[in-house]
Design a protein around this motif. Structure first.
Motif, PDB file in Angstrom:
ATOM      1  N   THR A  36       2.009  10.269   2.280  1.00  0.00           N
ATOM      2  CA  THR A  36       1.059   9.872   3.323  1.00  0.00           C
ATOM      3  C   THR A  36       1.075   8.359   3.515  1.00  0.00           C
ATOM      4  O   THR A  36       1.075   7.869   4.649  1.00  0.00           O
ATOM      5  N   ILE A  37       1.090   7.616   2.415  1.00  0.00           N
ATOM      6  CA  ILE A  37       1.130   6.157   2.509  1.00  0.00           C
ATOM      7  C   ILE A  37       2.405   5.713   3.214  1.00  0.00           C
ATOM      8  O   ILE A  37       2.359   4.884   4.130  1.00  0.00           O
ATOM      9  N   THR A  40       2.181   6.366   6.985  1.00  0.00           N
ATOM     10  CA  THR A  40       1.316   5.412   7.681  1.00  0.00           C
ATOM     11  C   THR A  40       1.998   4.054   7.803  1.00  0.00           C
ATOM     12  O   THR A  40       1.967   3.422   8.863  1.00  0.00           O
ATOM     13  N   ILE A  59      -7.661   2.622  13.984  1.00  0.00           N
ATOM     14  CA  ILE A  59      -7.609   3.792  13.091  1.00  0.00           C
ATOM     15  C   ILE A  59      -6.554   3.594  12.003  1.00  0.00           C
ATOM     16  O   ILE A  59      -6.807   3.848  10.826  1.00  0.00           O
ATOM     17  N   THR A  60      -5.385   3.126  12.392  1.00  0.00           N
ATOM     18  CA  THR A  60      -4.307   2.924  11.418  1.00  0.00           C
ATOM     19  C   THR A  60      -4.659   1.809  10.438  1.00  0.00           C
ATOM     20  O   THR A  60      -4.342   1.899   9.252  1.00  0.00           O
ATOM     21  N   THR A  61      -5.347   0.786  10.910  1.00  0.00           N
ATOM     22  CA  THR A  61      -5.797  -0.287  10.015  1.00  0.00           C
ATOM     23  C   THR A  61      -6.762   0.260   8.973  1.00  0.00           C
ATOM     24  O   THR A  61      -6.664  -0.078   7.793  1.00  0.00           O
ATOM     25  N   THR A  62      -7.658   1.140   9.379  1.00  0.00           N
ATOM     26  CA  THR A  62      -8.599   1.757   8.439  1.00  0.00           C
ATOM     27  C   THR A  62      -7.849   2.584   7.395  1.00  0.00           C
ATOM     28  O   THR A  62      -8.156   2.521   6.199  1.00  0.00           O
ATOM     29  N   LYS A  63      -6.849   3.345   7.832  1.00  0.00           N
ATOM     30  CA  LYS A  63      -6.047   4.137   6.887  1.00  0.00           C
ATOM     31  C   LYS A  63      -5.337   3.222   5.898  1.00  0.00           C
ATOM     32  O   LYS A  63      -5.349   3.472   4.689  1.00  0.00           O
ATOM     33  N   LEU A  64      -4.709   2.170   6.409  1.00  0.00           N
ATOM     34  CA  LEU A  64      -3.976   1.247   5.540  1.00  0.00           C
ATOM     35  C   LEU A  64      -4.909   0.549   4.560  1.00  0.00           C
ATOM     36  O   LEU A  64      -4.555   0.358   3.388  1.00  0.00           O
ATOM     37  N   ARG A  65      -6.087   0.190   5.018  1.00  0.00           N
ATOM     38  CA  ARG A  65      -7.063  -0.441   4.130  1.00  0.00           C
ATOM     39  C   ARG A  65      -7.398   0.501   2.976  1.00  0.00           C
ATOM     40  O   ARG A  65      -7.465   0.086   1.816  1.00  0.00           O
ATOM     41  N   GLY A  66      -7.562   1.786   3.274  1.00  0.00           N
ATOM     42  CA  GLY A  66      -7.827   2.773   2.223  1.00  0.00           C
ATOM     43  C   GLY A  66      -6.651   2.919   1.273  1.00  0.00           C
ATOM     44  O   GLY A  66      -6.831   3.005   0.052  1.00  0.00           O
ATOM     45  N   HIS A  67      -5.439   2.924   1.808  1.00  0.00           N
ATOM     46  CA  HIS A  67      -4.243   3.021   0.959  1.00  0.00           C
ATOM     47  C   HIS A  67      -4.144   1.825   0.018  1.00  0.00           C
ATOM     48  O   HIS A  67      -3.848   1.972  -1.168  1.00  0.00           O
TER      49      HIS A  67
END
Length: 137
Positions: A36-37, A40, A59-67
């Protein structure tokens, strides 16, 4: 590398690994989903002719921040080495709430922030992989 949702959801090895992880009680034992990482990061760093839509960037920035948060919580090995220290310093700087893009941030600046986060996530993933392979030996 293409990400096919239908293939991922029917991959028995991946599903068994995730189900086994869900049965564990300690959070530290949960696996990091590198697929998943990587997906993204690949999307964020893909070459484009024009800027993507701002909603996708957010949205992608939020995902990357979580990763990045997840990877920073993992044991990445020797973090005293100068390259590892530099990656950690950059990651924490990008996660600083004062530098996060807001609604008034110009689209290009938000996109550059996204790409910087993706590059850091890629570096942290490499540290994670190298440390895990070193442990398995």
């Amino acid at each position: 590398m293409n990400h096919d949702d239908s293939l991922f959801s029917t991959d028995s090895h991946t599903l068994r690994r995730l189900l086994a992880a869900l049965g564990r009680t300690d959070q530290a034992a949960l696996p990091v989903d590198l697929l998943t990482i990587a997906h993204t990061v690949e999307q964020a760093l893909a070459r484009r002719l024009d800027l993507p839509e701002r909603a996708w960037v957010d949205i992608t920035t939020t995902k990357l921040r979580g990763h990045v948060h997840l990877l920073l919580r993992e044991d990445l090995g020797d973090t005293d080495a100068p390259p590892a220290r530099a990656v950690h310093r950059e990651a924490y700087a990008l996660l600083d709430p004062r530098v996060r893009p807001g609604p008034d941030t110009p689209p290009f600046t938000a996109y550059e922030h996204l790409r910087a986060l993706a590059a850091v996530a890629e570096s942290l993933t490499a540290l994670y992989r190298s440390h895990r392979t070193g442990k398995e030996r």
